[in-house]
Motif scaffolding. Structure first.
Motif, short mmCIF file in Angstrom:
data_model
loop_
_atom_site.label_atom_id
_atom_site.label_comp_id
_atom_site.label_asym_id
_atom_site.label_seq_id
_atom_site.Cartn_x
_atom_site.Cartn_y
_atom_site.Cartn_z
N ARG A 189 0.81 -1.20 0.00
CA ARG A 189 0.00 0.00 0.00
C ARG A 189 0.86 1.28 0.00
O ARG A 189 0.56 2.23 -0.69
CB ARG A 189 -0.84 -0.04 1.28
N MET A 195 6.92 9.25 0.12
CA MET A 195 7.66 9.63 1.33
C MET A 195 7.66 8.48 2.34
O MET A 195 8.69 8.12 2.89
CB MET A 195 7.03 10.87 1.93
N GLN A 196 6.48 7.90 2.56
CA GLN A 196 6.42 6.77 3.50
C GLN A 196 7.24 5.60 2.98
O GLN A 196 7.87 4.89 3.76
CB GLN A 196 4.97 6.33 3.71
N GLU A 199 10.86 6.16 3.89
CA GLU A 199 11.08 5.95 5.32
C GLU A 199 11.03 4.47 5.67
O GLU A 199 11.83 3.96 6.44
CB GLU A 199 10.01 6.71 6.14
N TYR A 200 10.04 3.80 5.10
CA TYR A 200 9.89 2.36 5.33
C TYR A 200 11.18 1.64 4.97
O TYR A 200 11.71 0.84 5.73
CB TYR A 200 8.72 1.84 4.50
N LEU A 203 13.72 2.29 7.67
CA LEU A 203 13.41 1.77 9.01
C LEU A 203 13.47 0.25 9.08
O LEU A 203 13.81 -0.31 10.12
CB LEU A 203 12.04 2.28 9.46
N GLN B 387 1.77 -5.70 6.24
CA GLN B 387 2.07 -4.26 6.17
C GLN B 387 0.85 -3.49 5.70
O GLN B 387 0.56 -2.40 6.21
CB GLN B 387 3.26 -4.01 5.24
N ASN B 388 0.12 -4.04 4.74
CA ASN B 388 -1.05 -3.32 4.23
C ASN B 388 -2.14 -3.22 5.29
O ASN B 388 -2.87 -2.24 5.36
CB ASN B 388 -1.58 -4.00 2.96
N GLY B 392 -3.37 0.31 6.60
CA GLY B 392 -4.79 0.60 6.46
C GLY B 392 -5.42 0.97 7.79
O GLY B 392 -6.26 1.88 7.88
N ARG B 435 15.16 9.29 12.34
CA ARG B 435 14.38 9.29 11.08
C ARG B 435 12.92 9.61 11.33
O ARG B 435 12.28 10.36 10.59
CB ARG B 435 14.49 7.93 10.39
N TYR B 439 10.72 12.73 10.07
CA TYR B 439 9.47 12.54 9.32
C TYR B 439 8.36 13.38 9.94
O TYR B 439 7.62 14.08 9.23
CB TYR B 439 9.08 11.05 9.34
N ASP B 444 12.18 16.73 5.47
CA ASP B 444 12.45 16.47 4.06
C ASP B 444 11.54 17.36 3.23
O ASP B 444 10.35 17.10 3.08
CB ASP B 444 12.20 14.99 3.78
N ALA B 447 9.67 15.90 0.38
CA ALA B 447 8.55 15.08 0.85
C ALA B 447 7.39 15.96 1.30
O ALA B 447 6.24 15.62 1.10
CB ALA B 447 9.02 14.19 2.00
N MET B 450 4.91 16.58 -1.18
CA MET B 450 3.98 15.47 -1.39
C MET B 450 2.84 15.53 -0.38
O MET B 450 1.78 14.97 -0.56
CB MET B 450 4.69 14.12 -1.19
N LEU B 451 3.12 16.12 0.77
CA LEU B 451 2.15 16.07 1.86
C LEU B 451 1.24 17.30 1.84
O LEU B 451 0.85 17.81 2.87
CB LEU B 451 2.89 16.01 3.20
N GLY B 462 0.78 8.55 10.19
CA GLY B 462 1.82 8.03 9.30
C GLY B 462 3.01 7.51 10.09
O GLY B 462 3.54 6.43 9.81
N TYR B 465 2.27 4.25 11.75
CA TYR B 465 2.43 3.11 10.84
C TYR B 465 3.91 2.78 10.66
O TYR B 465 4.32 1.61 10.72
CB TYR B 465 1.79 3.35 9.46
N LEU B 466 4.73 3.80 10.42
CA LEU B 466 6.15 3.54 10.19
C LEU B 466 6.80 2.87 11.40
O LEU B 466 7.69 2.03 11.25
CB LEU B 466 6.86 4.84 9.83
N ALA B 469 5.89 -0.61 11.18
CA ALA B 469 6.55 -1.30 10.06
C ALA B 469 7.92 -1.83 10.45
O ALA B 469 8.49 -2.67 9.76
CB ALA B 469 6.68 -0.36 8.87
#
Lengths: 405, 476
Positions: A189, A195-196, A199-200, A203, B387-388, B392, B435, B439, B444, B447, B450-451, B462, B465-466, B469
């Motif tokens: 996803r 950007m994510q 980072e992913y 990490l 991960q999804n 989600g 990091r 974020y 960044d 980035a 993008m946001l 976000g 989630y990271l 992950a």
């Protein structure tokens, strides 16, 4: 149940790639193989008929009165059998497959098994996948073939398992094989969020963690491969087009994806798919006939797809199942776990026909079909004559080869 | 290295954040940072006591409308069923099948929610363990939703009860009788499926018995039936083989109960379950001395689980480095555990397809061996699904109202510490802290572009989630 802890021991041999940027390019570089001569361009597709396919209702001994005597409710009536000759014929649902047989595209090897057969699904599956009936082996025969070969480790798709769980047959110590349930499901996803994603990537390679775990290197390795694979697979196989129409069954979908992967020339040498369950202790005829019909139709669509792309002579498809079933039916209109059973080799490179001895239903081992061809003979043949590799290091011994290839 | 003499003795220390979270994960499905904090400083023994002597859980609502096909058969009556034409019968079977599929989906959600909401998480953890161990799949082989629900309740009843009595109960359980074909095992034509798996997968392990033992045991188990119209199990003496059987070195006119007693008298049976319990609570491939220690506990306690599990959860080896994060979360543990950790009180129905992609559908194990677990959960395909799911979940509407995530401080360094502390008990390296902080701060600039339109709260999600992950989150 004994389940080998196979992956952990092998991890030290797999480098965790910390920088994902150049990997895509490397996979592409490793991928281009079209037109190469000889065995380098060949692919093997394994179809696991899991659960124990009853050989006698698949390749039916319709000329044998013992068959009809021992299976009063299960025997396929002679009039329905798709006769090969006066003794043998295919299950009536296998019309497409019979058509391929008649064109010389199918070799039927009868009575395949191994000494001192094990009647447990799990142990016998392990034996077929590790090719080690007499010891507990932690790697699969294809995994060991990968170990012995010189395939580029940077290619993510040397081997592909089209099943959610990686089968033991693909486990080796050098090449990691992705398990891909479907192309649609094989996408992260966060690939949609640059950007994510960056980072992913950083990490998941966090290497200085304040704890240890036997699974940690493997988690990191798989998170890395998941991300790279999800990014690369659509790019690598997206250009394939086909007019083939596959049956809307799980096996049909798996083989359609297999043809797409093969036709995209990404360097894939072995693909695993599975079909079943054939564990027909109860009401066998309805279940097994349906499964054999699905197999027959999917195998035909697959072959036609390959042929339409000129890939039919470079792909060999081989079925296997952990065992056949008892000769005599049980009291539940089914059959219990047995021993020897037939397997099929399919493709333009096969010398079609019947091989091995037809099962002797009278001289039996506790009511079972005795094996007459060691499954490692078939593997040795495939390794030497199809994949072009010495079989002894993979099979831990020398086995007689069959004239099927 | 394992010190076998002290491994199972009580851990004398008090719980810090990491051990408190470790205990909550292993004896249940984890908990919110607040629940972890409540255990910090407690003696291990006291914390375990609360988990093992769990409260009555009758307060947790039963599922609604578990489908029972026998109610349909009853409606028609035997005569009405016989009068149906072939087409009508097929139509009826199709309707029943659809009702079963719908019912199974709601039963799965019910159980996941029960795991999440129960005041007795260890009870659900053991029930989940038994479901994977003594497997039964629904719908296949005539196993109805009501039958698997009843089996699930039986496993829950014995969650920390007696293993031998649970095995005995399951041997007469309609779902098990159908799934492993013992309901069609009759004297004239024995069906060995149940007899074999009872020893190979459920109690002794492969190669611990002979083929003759399987055949003789199958004879002892003959005569059990399930009445299709009602779904009830019963014993039919006319179909039972009451001759003499020779089984595991003994002989007599054994029936199924005798077989269970003989199996549980084998030292190997205690060792088999000891290794399973260690694999559930401590680590995989436990040392033989450790297995022997737990086997001795099981034998001393005559297979009562409460004292055995209690000893394991308060032991030195449970609080050792070797045990910490030494297991891979199963998909159900990952899903329920993430909801539990984030403090979201109810699972979303979208977890059902997510769990399917991760490889674990409750009441539908891949085969009679259950889910193989461990490294088998770690394929790239399953990792993508994991991960999804995580990505989600943090972006879902459901997160807004209920989770503590809404209260994470609006300051990048504080938020970083809050997230890594709560979700990973600080199991990350300094560079990962840096990091994540960058974020959150939007350091960044490319980035940031993008946001477009993103506010800090969304960025917290976000970052959550990271954090999840990171590899540590996949480990239990």
């Amino acid at each position: 149940m004994k389940r080998a802890r196979f992956l952990l021991g092998s991890l030290s041999g797999i480098a965790v790639v910390a920088n994902a940027d150049h990997v895509f390019a490397r996979a592409l570089a490793a991928a281009a193989l079209p037109g190469l001569p000889g065995t380098e361009n060949r692919c093997l597709v394994l179809v696991n008929l899991q659960g124990g396919n009853d050989g006698l209702n698949c390749v039916v001994p319709h000329g044998n009165s013992d068959y009809y005597r021992l299976r009063p409710t299960l025997a396929i009536p002679q009039s329905q059998v798709l006769a090969i000759d006066a003794q043998l014929g295919f299950n009536p649902l296998m019309t497409s497959f019979k058509g391929m047989y008649d064109k010389g595209l199918v070799a039927v090897v009868q009575g395949v098994g191994y000494p001192n057969p094990d009647h447990s699904h799990f142990r016998s599956t392990e034996i077929w996948q590790t090719a080690a009936p007499d010891r507990y082996e932690h790697t699969g025969w294809i995994g060991r073939y990968f170990d012995e070969s010189d395939l580029p480790e940077s290619n993510l798709f040397n081997g592909v398992s089209l099943a959610p769980i990686l089968p033991e047959v693909m486990v080796g110590s050098k090449i990691d094989v992705p398990a891909i349930a479907s192309e649609a499901a094989y996408g992260l996803r966060i690939d949609r969020n640059p950007m994510q994603r960056d980072e992913y990537t950083a990490l998941i390679h966090d290497e200085r963690l304040p704890f240890t775990s036997p699974y940690l290197p493997h988690v990191m390795e798989i998170e890395d491969r998941a991300q790279r694979g999800s990014e690369e697979l659509p790019k690598l196989i997206g250009g394939y087009t086909t007019n083939a129409s596959y049956p809307a069954t799980p096996l049909g979908r798996s083989l359609a994806l297999a043809a797409q992967i093969i036709g995209s020339n990404i360097g894939t040498r072995v693909i695993y798919v599975q079909h079943g369950s054939f564990d027909t202790h109860v009401n066998q005829v309805a279940v097994q006939n349906r499964l054999l019909g699905e197999f027959s139709d999917a195998a035909k669509a697959f072959y036609d797809d390959l042929a339409a792309h000129g890939n039919d002579t470079r792909v060999l498809t081989m079925t296997f199942s952990e065992f056949g079933r008892r000769i005599e039916e049980n009291g539940s209109h089914g059959t219990d776990h047995g021993e020897g059973s037939p397997l099929f080799l399919i493709g333009g490179g096969v010398k079609g026909g019947l091989y091995g001895s037809t099962p002797d239903l009278s001289a039996t081992n506790m009511g079972n079909v005795r094996f007459t061809t060691d499954f490692r003979s078939v593997y040795a043949t495939v390794l030497e004559r199809w994949l072009g590799r010495p079989s002894a290091p993979v099979l831990d011994g020398t086995f007689e080869q069959l004239a099927i290839l | 290295m394992l010190d076998a003499r002290t491994a199972l003795l009580p851990y004398e220390g008090t719980l810090d954040t990491r051990f408190a979270a470790h205990l909550l994960r292993r004896a249940g499905f984890g908990g919110t940072p607040e629940m972890v904090r409540a255990l910090v400083g407690a003696a291990a023994g006291n914390a375990v006591e609360q988990l093992v002597h769990f409260p009555e859980t009758t307060a947790v609502a039963a599922p609604e409308d578990v489908f029972d096909p026998s109610t349909v058969y009853e409606e028609y009556g035997p005569r009405g069923l016989r009068a149906l034409s072939d087409d009508q019968r097929r139509e009826l079977q199709k309707d029943i099948r659809q009702s079963e599929v719908r019912s199974m989906a709601s039963l799965r959600l019910w159980w996941l929610n029960r795991m999440l909401a129960t005041p007795a998480p260890l009870q659900e953890k053991m029930t989940l363990f038994f479901h994977g161990h003594f497997t039964t799949a629904a719908i296949e082989k005539g196993v109805s939703p009501l039958m698997v629900y009843n089996q699930n309740q039986l496993m829950r009843q014995y969650a920390l009860g007696n293993l031998r009595e649970l095995t005995r109960g399951l041997s007469k359980d309609p779902a098990m009788l159908l799934y492993l074909d013992n309901a069609t095992n009759v004297a004239e034509h024995p069906n060995e499926n149940w007899a074999r798996e009872l020893m190979e997968l459920f109690t002794l392990g492969v190669d611990r018995y002979t083929e003759d033992d399987v055949r003789e045991s199958a004879r002892a188990w003959t005569g059990w039936r399930v009445l299709r119209l009602t779904g009830a199990a019963y014993f039919e003496p006319r179909l039972h083989d009451d001759g003499t059987k020779a089984f595991l070195g003994r002989s007599g006119d054994f029936d199924g109960d005798d077989v269970v007693n003989i199996i549980f008298a084998q030292p190997q049976c205690a060792r088999f379950f000891a290794a399973k319990l260690l694999g559930l609570f401590v680590y995989d491939n436990p040392e033989p001395e450790l297995v022997d220690g737990v086997a001795a506990l099981l034998e001393k306690n005559e297979y009562e689980l409460a004292p055995t599990v209690s000893t394991i959860l308060r032991s030195n080896v449970f609080y050792s480095d070797r045990a910490y994060r030494a297991l891979v979360k199963s998909p159900v543990e990952l899903v329920v555990g993430t909801y539990a950790t984030l403090g979201v009180p109810q699972v979303d129905p979208s977890v059902l397809p997510a769990l399917r992609s991760m490889g674990q559908v409750l009441f539908a194990p891949p085969n009679v061996a259950g889910w193989p677990g461990g490294e088998n959960w770690l394929t790239s395909q399953m990792m993508i699904a994991r991960q999804n799911f995580l990505a989600g979940l943090v972006n879902a509407q459901i997160m807004g109202a209920s989770s503590w995530l809404g209260g994470v401080p609006m300051d990048p360094p504080d938020a970083t510490h809050a997230l890594i502390g709560a979700l990973l008990q600080d199991d990350a390296s300094p560079s990962s802290y840096a990091r994540l902080k960058a974020y959150l701060a939007g350091d960044d600039t490319s980035a940031l572009a993008m946001l477009n339109g993103e506010n800090f709260q969304e960025r917290i999600h976000g970052a959550a989630y990271l954090t999840m992950a990171m590899p540590a989150f996949q480990l239990e």
